[in-house]
Scaffold this motif. Sequence first.
Motif, PDB file in Angstrom:
ATOM      1  N   ASN A  41      71.102  -2.912  63.652  1.00 33.96           N
ATOM      2  CA  ASN A  41      71.072  -4.366  63.745  1.00 33.96           C
ATOM      3  C   ASN A  41      71.596  -4.815  65.108  1.00 33.96           C
ATOM      4  OD1 ASN A  41      73.925  -4.329  63.642  1.00 33.96           O
ATOM      5  ND2 ASN A  41      73.912  -4.517  61.387  1.00 33.96           N
ATOM      6  N   SER A  42      71.574  -6.108  65.369  1.00 40.80           N
ATOM      7  CA  SER A  42      71.914  -6.629  66.694  1.00 40.80           C
ATOM      8  C   SER A  42      73.359  -6.333  67.072  1.00 40.80           C
ATOM      9  CB  SER A  42      71.651  -8.138  66.749  1.00 40.80           C
ATOM     10  OG  SER A  42      72.384  -8.807  65.723  1.00 40.80           O
ATOM     11  N   GLN A  47      76.936  -2.882  70.543  1.00 42.21           N
ATOM     12  CA  GLN A  47      77.967  -1.858  70.687  1.00 42.21           C
ATOM     13  C   GLN A  47      77.432  -0.648  71.453  1.00 42.21           C
ATOM     14  OE1 GLN A  47      79.048  -1.205  66.592  1.00 42.21           O
ATOM     15  NE2 GLN A  47      80.491  -2.925  66.540  1.00 42.21           N
ATOM     16  N   TRP A  48      76.195  -0.269  71.167  1.00 45.65           N
ATOM     17  CA  TRP A  48      75.580   0.858  71.874  1.00 45.65           C
ATOM     18  C   TRP A  48      75.368   0.509  73.344  1.00 45.65           C
ATOM     19  CZ3 TRP A  48      71.887   4.907  69.590  1.00 45.65           C
ATOM     20  CH2 TRP A  48      72.413   5.410  68.391  1.00 45.65           C
ATOM     21  N   GLU A  49      74.928  -0.709  73.626  1.00 44.89           N
ATOM     22  CA  GLU A  49      74.735  -1.125  75.016  1.00 44.89           C
ATOM     23  C   GLU A  49      76.044  -1.052  75.790  1.00 44.89           C
ATOM     24  OE1 GLU A  49      72.943  -4.967  74.987  1.00 44.89           O
ATOM     25  OE2 GLU A  49      70.944  -4.223  74.440  1.00 44.89           O
ATOM     26  N   ASP A  50      77.127  -1.468  75.144  1.00 49.92           N
ATOM     27  CA  ASP A  50      78.433  -1.414  75.796  1.00 49.92           C
ATOM     28  C   ASP A  50      78.837   0.031  76.081  1.00 49.92           C
ATOM     29  OD1 ASP A  50      78.504  -4.154  75.613  1.00 49.92           O
ATOM     30  OD2 ASP A  50      79.815  -4.201  73.845  1.00 49.92           O
ATOM     31  N   LYS A  51      78.643   0.903  75.105  1.00 52.69           N
ATOM     32  CA  LYS A  51      79.025   2.307  75.289  1.00 52.69           C
ATOM     33  C   LYS A  51      78.170   2.992  76.352  1.00 52.69           C
ATOM     34  CE  LYS A  51      80.704   3.047  70.552  1.00 52.69           C
ATOM     35  NZ  LYS A  51      80.457   3.762  69.259  1.00 52.69           N
ATOM     36  N   LEU A  52      76.883   2.668  76.365  1.00 53.67           N
ATOM     37  CA  LEU A  52      75.970   3.308  77.314  1.00 53.67           C
ATOM     38  C   LEU A  52      75.923   2.585  78.652  1.00 53.67           C
ATOM     39  CD1 LEU A  52      73.063   4.021  74.790  1.00 53.67           C
ATOM     40  CD2 LEU A  52      74.440   5.759  75.958  1.00 53.67           C
ATOM     41  N   GLN A  53      76.588   1.433  78.720  1.00 57.09           N
ATOM     42  CA  GLN A  53      76.617   0.623  79.936  1.00 57.09           C
ATOM     43  C   GLN A  53      75.196   0.294  80.405  1.00 57.09           C
ATOM     44  OE1 GLN A  53      79.148   3.028  82.562  1.00 57.09           O
ATOM     45  NE2 GLN A  53      80.905   1.771  81.982  1.00 57.09           N
ATOM     46  N   THR A  54      74.456  -0.299  79.484  1.00 57.51           N
ATOM     47  CA  THR A  54      73.086  -0.706  79.773  1.00 57.51           C
ATOM     48  C   THR A  54      72.794  -2.009  79.031  1.00 57.51           C
ATOM     49  OG1 THR A  54      70.747  -0.046  79.662  1.00 57.51           O
ATOM     50  CG2 THR A  54      72.140   0.605  77.826  1.00 57.51           C
ATOM     51  N   SER A  55      71.810  -2.738  79.498  1.00 55.96           N
ATOM     52  CA  SER A  55      71.346  -3.927  78.781  1.00 55.96           C
ATOM     53  C   SER A  55      69.963  -3.692  78.205  1.00 55.96           C
ATOM     54  CB  SER A  55      71.320  -5.140  79.723  1.00 55.96           C
ATOM     55  OG  SER A  55      70.490  -4.874  80.851  1.00 55.96           O
ATOM     56  N   LEU A  57      67.627  -1.162  75.594  1.00 59.32           N
ATOM     57  CA  LEU A  57      67.478  -0.112  74.592  1.00 59.32           C
ATOM     58  C   LEU A  57      66.091  -0.221  73.993  1.00 59.32           C
ATOM     59  CD1 LEU A  57      70.919  -0.117  72.697  1.00 59.32           C
ATOM     60  CD2 LEU A  57      70.060   1.629  74.276  1.00 59.32           C
ATOM     61  N   PRO A  58      65.587   0.857  73.378  1.00 62.96           N
ATOM     62  CA  PRO A  58      64.264   0.779  72.740  1.00 62.96           C
ATOM     63  C   PRO A  58      64.211  -0.297  71.664  1.00 62.96           C
ATOM     64  CG  PRO A  58      64.993   3.062  72.936  1.00 62.96           C
ATOM     65  CD  PRO A  58      66.160   2.207  73.303  1.00 62.96           C
ATOM     66  N   GLU A  59      62.986  -0.751  71.370  1.00 57.60           N
ATOM     67  CA  GLU A  59      62.801  -1.781  70.348  1.00 57.60           C
ATOM     68  C   GLU A  59      63.383  -1.364  69.009  1.00 57.60           C
ATOM     69  OE1 GLU A  59      58.642  -4.022  71.382  1.00 57.60           O
ATOM     70  OE2 GLU A  59      58.517  -1.959  70.654  1.00 57.60           O
ATOM     71  N   MET A  60      63.157  -0.108  68.637  1.00 64.84           N
ATOM     72  CA  MET A  60      63.611   0.400  67.337  1.00 64.84           C
ATOM     73  C   MET A  60      64.485   1.627  67.560  1.00 64.84           C
ATOM     74  SD  MET A  60      60.080  -0.034  65.136  1.00 64.84           S
ATOM     75  CE  MET A  60      59.020   0.431  66.524  1.00 64.84           C
ATOM     76  N   VAL A  61      65.764   1.477  67.280  1.00 67.94           N
ATOM     77  CA  VAL A  61      66.702   2.589  67.403  1.00 67.94           C
ATOM     78  C   VAL A  61      67.232   2.918  66.008  1.00 67.94           C
ATOM     79  CG1 VAL A  61      68.850   3.420  68.417  1.00 67.94           C
ATOM     80  CG2 VAL A  61      67.383   1.862  69.720  1.00 67.94           C
TER      81      VAL A  61
END
Length: 294
Positions: A41-42, A47-55, A57-61
């Motif tokens: 979910n969003s 949280q994943w974006e913060d950990k990976l330091q990216t904005s 991510l794939p549409e469906m993770v």
Amino acid sequence: MEFEADENELKAAGAEVLPDGRRGLRIHGWEIETRKRPILNSLHLQQWEDKLQTSHLPEMVFGDSALALKHMNSSIKIHFNAFDALTGWKQEALPPVEVPAAAKWKFRSKPFQQVILDYDYTFTTPYCGSETVDVNAELGSEVTSEGANCSLHWEECKQEIDLASLASKEPILFYDEVILYEDELADNGVSLLTVKVRVMPSSWFLLLRFWLRVDGVLMRLRDTRMHCVFAEDQSPIILRECCWRESTYQSLSANGYPYDSVAYNDPNIISRMLPVIMRKTQKLKLPGNLSGCN
């Protein structure tokens, strides 16, 4: 597709289903389990974006989906998950694939803007699996193989996985496919990471596949195959083959293949058309016991 053998086939092979409603088998000292969960979910994506330091991510993770194969005597676990795969994507940081229209697409996150793609929007990953060692399994403590004194060592070898033997009529005791992430590249193709596992009475086999098609531009396959033959009287050996295939549409067309993207929907067929960029085979000999590691 999911598949499980009947009780008689499992008993004849010395296998049993996992308890507590988990999907998978115990067989010849291995515990093999698949877990399939909904897309993140969003909140979890953030949280994943913060950990990976990216904005991005794939549409469906499918962040809670996974495949795990645990060797019970040694407590070594080989597993596959989306977070580690995306960590590999972030670290490799390939340049973006050039696409038509000056490399500009309208993305779902900014529907009223055209954004220049200055990152690897294909989410290509060099990921070939994760390894952990449950050195204190009874306490639920788990460390990465790199952090243990008994870290796993894959040796390059000339031995190859015998795919012909895998095509034999041996019964399949368990089969499953787990999607780790997927993106339709704003309707301009597909980026897909999946892992499939097949368990037979004599061995297990898996295929981790990253499949990319950027319509009219590029096709890429990164496959990792692993095969382990069950061995009662000796330490089991896992063979791992990593193969990277890639070609542009222009090159395929020059070799007489169709240019239309409709012809390229099945990566199993396409893999025969794409030239090999890199291939290597490695083996891992599992120790019988890791109780002395610290």
